[in-house]
Scaffold this motif. Structure first.
Motif, PDB file in Angstrom:
ATOM      1  N   ALA A  99      23.393   2.317  -2.343  1.00 41.74           N
ATOM      2  CA  ALA A  99      23.833   1.067  -1.709  1.00 41.74           C
ATOM      3  C   ALA A  99      23.433   1.031  -0.238  1.00 41.74           C
ATOM      4  O   ALA A  99      23.068  -0.028   0.288  1.00 41.74           O
ATOM      5  CB  ALA A  99      25.342   0.897  -1.857  1.00 41.74           C
ATOM      6  N   GLY A 100      23.492   2.172   0.452  1.00 46.46           N
ATOM      7  CA  GLY A 100      23.068   2.242   1.842  1.00 46.46           C
ATOM      8  C   GLY A 100      21.578   1.982   1.980  1.00 46.46           C
ATOM      9  O   GLY A 100      21.141   1.245   2.874  1.00 46.46           O
ATOM     10  N   ALA A 101      20.798   2.570   1.072  1.00 42.47           N
ATOM     11  CA  ALA A 101      19.349   2.333   1.084  1.00 42.47           C
ATOM     12  C   ALA A 101      19.053   0.866   0.796  1.00 42.47           C
ATOM     13  O   ALA A 101      18.157   0.273   1.414  1.00 42.47           O
ATOM     14  CB  ALA A 101      18.663   3.238   0.058  1.00 42.47           C
ATOM     15  N   ALA A 102      19.814   0.265  -0.111  1.00 42.46           N
ATOM     16  CA  ALA A 102      19.620  -1.153  -0.431  1.00 42.46           C
ATOM     17  C   ALA A 102      19.958  -2.037   0.772  1.00 42.46           C
ATOM     18  O   ALA A 102      19.260  -3.022   1.040  1.00 42.46           O
ATOM     19  CB  ALA A 102      20.475  -1.538  -1.629  1.00 42.46           C
ATOM     20  N   ALA A 103      21.006  -1.684   1.512  1.00 41.47           N
ATOM     21  CA  ALA A 103      21.372  -2.462   2.700  1.00 41.47           C
ATOM     22  C   ALA A 103      20.251  -2.408   3.736  1.00 41.47           C
ATOM     23  O   ALA A 103      19.904  -3.425   4.342  1.00 41.47           O
ATOM     24  CB  ALA A 103      22.676  -1.948   3.298  1.00 41.47           C
TER      25      ALA A 103
END
Length: 145
Positions: A99-103
């Protein structure tokens, strides 16, 4: 020549930084759900997997008292994980989640648009000169030149 009231460099830097942060935060929140401060932390964790909160504070130029709640918000949001550091018994290692990489991925185009607008505002040479000057100011230590 600027009017004397506009020669207050520190005031102008603070005002410009506030304005840029507000505009960038509004845009980044709209597209990725994170602020620019959170994005800075996510970039640092992505670039240095397993870094400690102390390392993150140093990388971001913040105090530990500012980084602790920042990391808490990122972990609560599921953007970063904390685990036992393999070498430092009292430290935790920070890692980016999917999710952090997606953000970061989602915010990327907006960050690029924002930077392009600032480049257009300042002009090509003006942008490079401003970036160089701000880099010097960010690393300036009075008495050391």
């Amino acid at each position: 020549m600027l009017p004397e009231s506009d020669q207050r460099l520190f005031f102008l830097l603070q005002r410009a930084a506030h304005n840029l942060r507000m505009v960038a935060d509004r845009r980044c929140l709209a597209v990725s759900g994170v602020t620019t401060a959170q994005l800075g932390a996510l970039f640092a964790v992505r670039d240095q997997p397993g870094l400690t909160q102390q390392d993150l504070a140093r990388t971001l130029g913040l105090g530990q008292s500012a980084v602790t709640p920042l990391v808490a918000r990122l972990t609560t949001a599921g953007l970063v994980t904390k685990s036992t550091h393999p070498e430092q018994h009292r430290a935790v290692a920070l890692d980016l989640t999917a999710a952090g990489a997606a953000a970061l991925h989602t915010a990327g185009p907006e960050i690029d648009r924002f930077n392009a607008e600032v480049r257009d505002l300042l002009g090509g040479n003006g942008f490079a000169e401003a970036a160089a000057a701000l880099h010097k100011l960010a690393h300036w230590h009075p008495g050391n030149g």
